[in-house]
Design an enzyme around this catalytic site. Structure first.
Site, PDB file in Angstrom:
ATOM      1  CD1 TRP A  10      84.532 -12.039  14.858  1.00 40.10           C
ATOM      2  CD2 TRP A  10      83.780 -11.680  16.935  1.00 40.10           C
ATOM      3  NE1 TRP A  10      84.955 -13.082  15.650  1.00 40.10           N
ATOM      4  CE2 TRP A  10      84.517 -12.882  16.929  1.00 40.10           C
ATOM      5  CE3 TRP A  10      83.216 -11.245  18.137  1.00 40.10           C
ATOM      6  CZ2 TRP A  10      84.695 -13.657  18.075  1.00 40.10           C
ATOM      7  CZ3 TRP A  10      83.394 -12.009  19.284  1.00 40.10           C
ATOM      8  CH2 TRP A  10      84.131 -13.211  19.249  1.00 40.10           C
ATOM      9  CG  HIS A  95      86.777  -2.808   7.133  1.00 47.47           C
ATOM     10  ND1 HIS A  95      85.569  -2.625   6.490  1.00 47.47           N
ATOM     11  CD2 HIS A  95      87.058  -4.129   7.037  1.00 47.47           C
ATOM     12  CE1 HIS A  95      85.146  -3.798   6.037  1.00 47.47           C
ATOM     13  NE2 HIS A  95      86.024  -4.722   6.357  1.00 47.47           N
ATOM     14  CB  SER A 209      83.360 -13.560  -0.153  1.00 49.34           C
ATOM     15  OG  SER A 209      82.362 -12.552  -0.132  1.00 49.34           O
ATOM     16  N   GLY A 230      85.292 -11.886   7.418  1.00 52.69           N
ATOM     17  CA  GLY A 230      84.123 -11.294   8.063  1.00 52.69           C
ATOM     18  C   GLY A 230      83.115 -12.368   8.421  1.00 52.69           C
ATOM     19  N   GLY A 231      82.103 -12.520   7.574  1.00 53.11           N
ATOM     20  CA  GLY A 231      80.989 -13.431   7.855  1.00 53.11           C
ATOM     21  C   GLY A 231      81.390 -14.817   8.335  1.00 53.11           C
TER      22      GLY A 231
HETATM   23  P1  PGA Z   1      83.472 -10.872   4.440  1.00 50.20           P
HETATM   24  O1  PGA Z   1      84.116  -9.545   5.118  1.00 50.20           O
HETATM   25  O2  PGA Z   1      84.428 -12.007   4.730  1.00 50.20           O
HETATM   26  O3  PGA Z   1      82.149 -11.035   5.133  1.00 50.20           O
HETATM   27  O4  PGA Z   1      83.354 -10.603   2.986  1.00 50.20           O
HETATM   28  C1  PGA Z   1      85.499  -9.301   5.059  1.00 50.20           C
HETATM   29  C2  PGA Z   1      85.815  -7.990   5.721  1.00 50.20           C
HETATM   30  O5  PGA Z   1      85.029  -7.044   5.580  1.00 50.20           O
HETATM   31  O6  PGA Z   1      86.856  -7.839   6.394  1.00 50.20           O
END
Ligand code: PGA
Length: 245
Positions: A10, A95, A209, A230-231
């Protein structure tokens, strides 16, 4: 057989009410899922409440970071025993945003990994090259160092707690996903760097992504064992779609 993991990172989003509401909404959407591990990694102030809400379900809760000492005068830091005490069973380590903005190195990643293992936390160790490194043809060299140093000094029985996330920095939050072929190539390379007797068991997640629209083709690749999202993990509906790819 490696059990896939779909993990939601998150980052620094949501407040407490939104975090608890997310778990309440996700629970019924994924209650029938048993063949893959579901993990959410909320910001640390929400770990206890989200873990309490998810208690007894198939949703695991993990931290986005930890410090390597158990306790002490380290203002602002959070230790593995503290994470365990609030119901965390996983931690993301190294990360690329931690490396980029908070000076984390392969050496600090290794210290954090050993702290997680000491306290029986599953550790998701992140590796990945920048766009500049990829364009210079340095991807494999960069990944090899991140794996060799970041995962140094592991004993054979430690590996069951280790998960690796390949996250090309140029694909994070940019909407520009690595192609399944690009990801598979690096995943296979990473697996080849692991000790022979454990390599076949270690889960290697792809991150960058990941969306409901592209998860299926990524997961179809033989060395991709899950996603670090992430998003698209911030809304229960889209995260559930990814979980149920
Ligand atoms: P994202 O982030 O899916 O928004 O590209 C992935 C992450 O940083 O773990």
């Amino acid at each position: 057989m490696r059990k896939p993991i779909i993990a939601g990172n998150w980052k620094m989003y949501k407040d407490l009410t939104e975090a608890v509401d997310f778990v309440q909404k996700l629970l019924p959407l994924v209650s029938d899922v048993s063949d893959r591990t579901i993990l959410i990694c909320p910001p640390s102030p929400f770990l206890k409440d989200t873990a309490d809400e998810a208690c007894g379900s198939n949703i695991m809760v993990g931290a986005q970071n930890l410090y390597w000492e158990d306790e002490g005068a380290f203002t602002g830091e959070i230790s593995a025993p503290m994470l365990k005490s609030v119901g965390c069973t996983y931690a993301i380590i190294g990360h690329s945003e931690r490396r980029q903005y908070f000076c984390e190195t392969d050496e600090t990643v290794n210290k954090k990994l050993h702290a997680a293992i000491k306290h029986n936390l599953n550790a998701i160790v992140c590796v990945g090259e920048t766009l500049e490194q990829r364009e210079k043809g340095e991807t494999f060299k960069v990944i090899e160092k991140q794996i060799k140093v970041g995962l140094d000094k592991l004993e054979i029985d430690h590996w069951s707690l280790v998960i690796i996330a390949y996250e090309p920095v140029w694909a994070i939050g940019t909407g520009r996903t690595a192609t399944p072929e690009q990801a598979q190539e690096v995943h296979a390379f990473i697996r080849g760097l692991l000790p022979k007797n454990v390599a076949g068991e270690i889960r290697i997640l792809y991150g960058g992504s990941v969306k409901p629209e592209n998860v299926k083709e990524l997961m179809a690749k033989p060395d991709i064992d899950g996603g670090l999202v992430g998003g698209a993990s911030l809304k229960p509906d889209s995260f559930a779609k990814i979980i149920k790819y």
